[in-house]
Scaffold this motif. Sequence first.
Motif, PDB file in Angstrom:
ATOM      1  N   ASP A   1      30.660 100.002 112.338  1.00  0.00           N
ATOM      2  CA  ASP A   1      31.912 100.205 111.104  1.00  0.00           C
ATOM      3  C   ASP A   1      31.362 100.684 109.899  1.00  0.00           C
ATOM      4  OD1 ASP A   1      34.645 101.028 110.602  1.00  0.00           O
ATOM      5  OD2 ASP A   1      34.431  99.260 109.295  1.00  0.00           O
ATOM      6  N   LYS A   2      30.327 100.012 109.391  1.00  0.00           N
ATOM      7  CA  LYS A   2      29.624 100.344 107.890  1.00  0.00           C
ATOM      8  C   LYS A   2      28.807 101.530 108.067  1.00  0.00           C
ATOM      9  CE  LYS A   2      26.846  98.336 104.326  1.00  0.00           C
ATOM     10  NZ  LYS A   2      26.039  98.898 103.843  1.00  0.00           N
ATOM     11  N   ALA A   3      28.241 101.278 109.029  1.00  0.00           N
ATOM     12  CA  ALA A   3      27.001 102.610 108.898  1.00  0.00           C
ATOM     13  C   ALA A   3      28.252 104.278 108.844  1.00  0.00           C
ATOM     14  CB  ALA A   3      26.455 103.381 110.235  1.00  0.00           C
ATOM     15  N   LEU A   4      29.240 104.156 109.668  1.00  0.00           N
ATOM     16  CA  LEU A   4      30.183 105.279 109.649  1.00  0.00           C
ATOM     17  C   LEU A   4      30.540 105.725 108.155  1.00  0.00           C
ATOM     18  CD1 LEU A   4      31.654 107.102 111.228  1.00  0.00           C
ATOM     19  CD2 LEU A   4      33.733 105.762 112.377  1.00  0.00           C
ATOM     20  N   ALA A   5      30.945 104.735 108.016  1.00  0.00           N
ATOM     21  CA  ALA A   5      31.774 104.805 106.168  1.00  0.00           C
ATOM     22  C   ALA A   5      30.375 105.015 105.395  1.00  0.00           C
ATOM     23  CB  ALA A   5      32.247 103.521 105.812  1.00  0.00           C
ATOM     24  N   ASP A   6      29.403 104.853 105.588  1.00  0.00           N
ATOM     25  CA  ASP A   6      28.127 105.553 104.644  1.00  0.00           C
ATOM     26  C   ASP A   6      28.097 106.787 104.772  1.00  0.00           C
ATOM     27  OD1 ASP A   6      27.983 102.514 103.025  1.00  0.00           O
ATOM     28  OD2 ASP A   6      26.943 102.615 105.032  1.00  0.00           O
ATOM     29  N   LYS A   7      27.492 107.550 106.302  1.00  0.00           N
ATOM     30  CA  LYS A   7      27.741 108.694 106.871  1.00  0.00           C
ATOM     31  C   LYS A   7      28.445 109.792 105.915  1.00  0.00           C
ATOM     32  CE  LYS A   7      25.014 107.530 110.721  1.00  0.00           C
ATOM     33  NZ  LYS A   7      23.442 108.812 110.758  1.00  0.00           N
ATOM     34  N   VAL A   8      29.978 109.359 106.351  1.00  0.00           N
ATOM     35  CA  VAL A   8      30.810 109.752 105.464  1.00  0.00           C
ATOM     36  C   VAL A   8      31.551 109.896 104.131  1.00  0.00           C
ATOM     37  CG1 VAL A   8      33.694 110.005 105.449  1.00  0.00           C
ATOM     38  CG2 VAL A   8      32.636 108.871 107.512  1.00  0.00           C
ATOM     39  N   ASP A   9      31.118 108.880 103.556  1.00  0.00           N
ATOM     40  CA  ASP A   9      31.175 109.137 102.658  1.00  0.00           C
ATOM     41  C   ASP A   9      29.801 109.481 101.237  1.00  0.00           C
ATOM     42  OD1 ASP A   9      31.956 107.636 100.199  1.00  0.00           O
ATOM     43  OD2 ASP A   9      31.360 105.682  99.939  1.00  0.00           O
ATOM     44  N   ALA A  10      29.114 109.793 101.777  1.00  0.00           N
ATOM     45  CA  ALA A  10      27.709 110.678 101.594  1.00  0.00           C
ATOM     46  C   ALA A  10      28.230 112.403 101.291  1.00  0.00           C
ATOM     47  CB  ALA A  10      26.913 110.564 103.030  1.00  0.00           C
ATOM     48  N   PHE A  11      29.272 112.733 101.718  1.00  0.00           N
ATOM     49  CA  PHE A  11      30.101 114.349 101.425  1.00  0.00           C
ATOM     50  C   PHE A  11      31.502 113.698 100.984  1.00  0.00           C
ATOM     51  CE2 PHE A  11      28.196 114.198 105.769  1.00  0.00           C
ATOM     52  CZ  PHE A  11      27.348 115.419 106.023  1.00  0.00           C
ATOM     53  N   GLU A  12      31.453 112.853 100.070  1.00  0.00           N
ATOM     54  CA  GLU A  12      32.048 112.897  98.742  1.00  0.00           C
ATOM     55  C   GLU A  12      33.833 113.118  99.616  1.00  0.00           C
ATOM     56  OE1 GLU A  12      30.632 114.124  95.949  1.00  0.00           O
ATOM     57  OE2 GLU A  12      29.180 112.454  95.737  1.00  0.00           O
ATOM     58  N   PRO A  13      33.770 112.771 100.343  1.00  0.00           N
ATOM     59  CA  PRO A  13      35.404 113.443 100.798  1.00  0.00           C
ATOM     60  C   PRO A  13      37.131 112.665 100.579  1.00  0.00           C
ATOM     61  CG  PRO A  13      34.777 111.299 102.746  1.00  0.00           C
ATOM     62  CD  PRO A  13      34.089 111.543 101.378  1.00  0.00           C
ATOM     63  N   ASP A  14      37.324 113.939 100.089  1.00  0.00           N
ATOM     64  CA  ASP A  14      39.333 114.136  99.413  1.00  0.00           C
ATOM     65  C   ASP A  14      40.064 113.033 100.346  1.00  0.00           C
ATOM     66  OD1 ASP A  14      38.082 114.129  96.686  1.00  0.00           O
ATOM     67  OD2 ASP A  14      38.251 116.123  97.638  1.00  0.00           O
TER      68      ASP A  14
END
Length: 215
Positions: free
Chosen positions: A83-96
């Motif tokens: 869950d943390k790794a998934l959040a990190d991968k998503v966060d790298a693209f700075e989504p709104d």
Amino acid sequence: MSTPPPVPDAVTGAPARVVVLVSGSGTNLQALLDAAVDPAYGARIVAVGADREGIEGLARADRSNVPTFVASLKDFSSREAWDKALADKVDAFEPDLVVLAGFMKLVGPHFLERFEGRVVNTHPALCPSFPGVNGPGDALAYGVKVTGATLFVVDAGVDTGPIVAQTVVPVEDDDDVSALHERIKVAERQMLVDNVGRLAREGFRITDRKVRFGL
């Protein structure tokens, strides 16, 4: 649930940055990719993530020149680590916005805290009725005359988050689960595309579980 921050399009006119998570063929993803080609749509798909390799959803993103990533649960020592790794991968693209488009894993507390109020998902029933993995079958077995699909802001429950939009699908006398589900999918896809665009263009706020467009 706190009010999410405004998406950029609602403030500056810039397209909202959207990350889409998929687990399978990616038909909802394709509809979003097609819609986002039009600058007036207000959203840009900046990345597509998946919970497994080799799926058509990732291939669709590749064909559209959208970056992809994979976070497979089996590659992590615990669900929390995934869950943390998934959040990190998503966060790298700075989504709104983060759109779960047929994503077959439940995101966990770390992910939801990181993107609170900015993760949306669909369910093939009219929430709060018939939550879980068999919404169309449960609706058919219950004998309802209408069912449909729901777009909601994801929270810690199962299909329990604040409702963004719903679309109604009549139940026909000769329906089986497959036929009913296919008609729901068509309506669900249009609802998703229409409302992700609105969320991007207008922004939204959540007050007492009520999702309101506009800032």
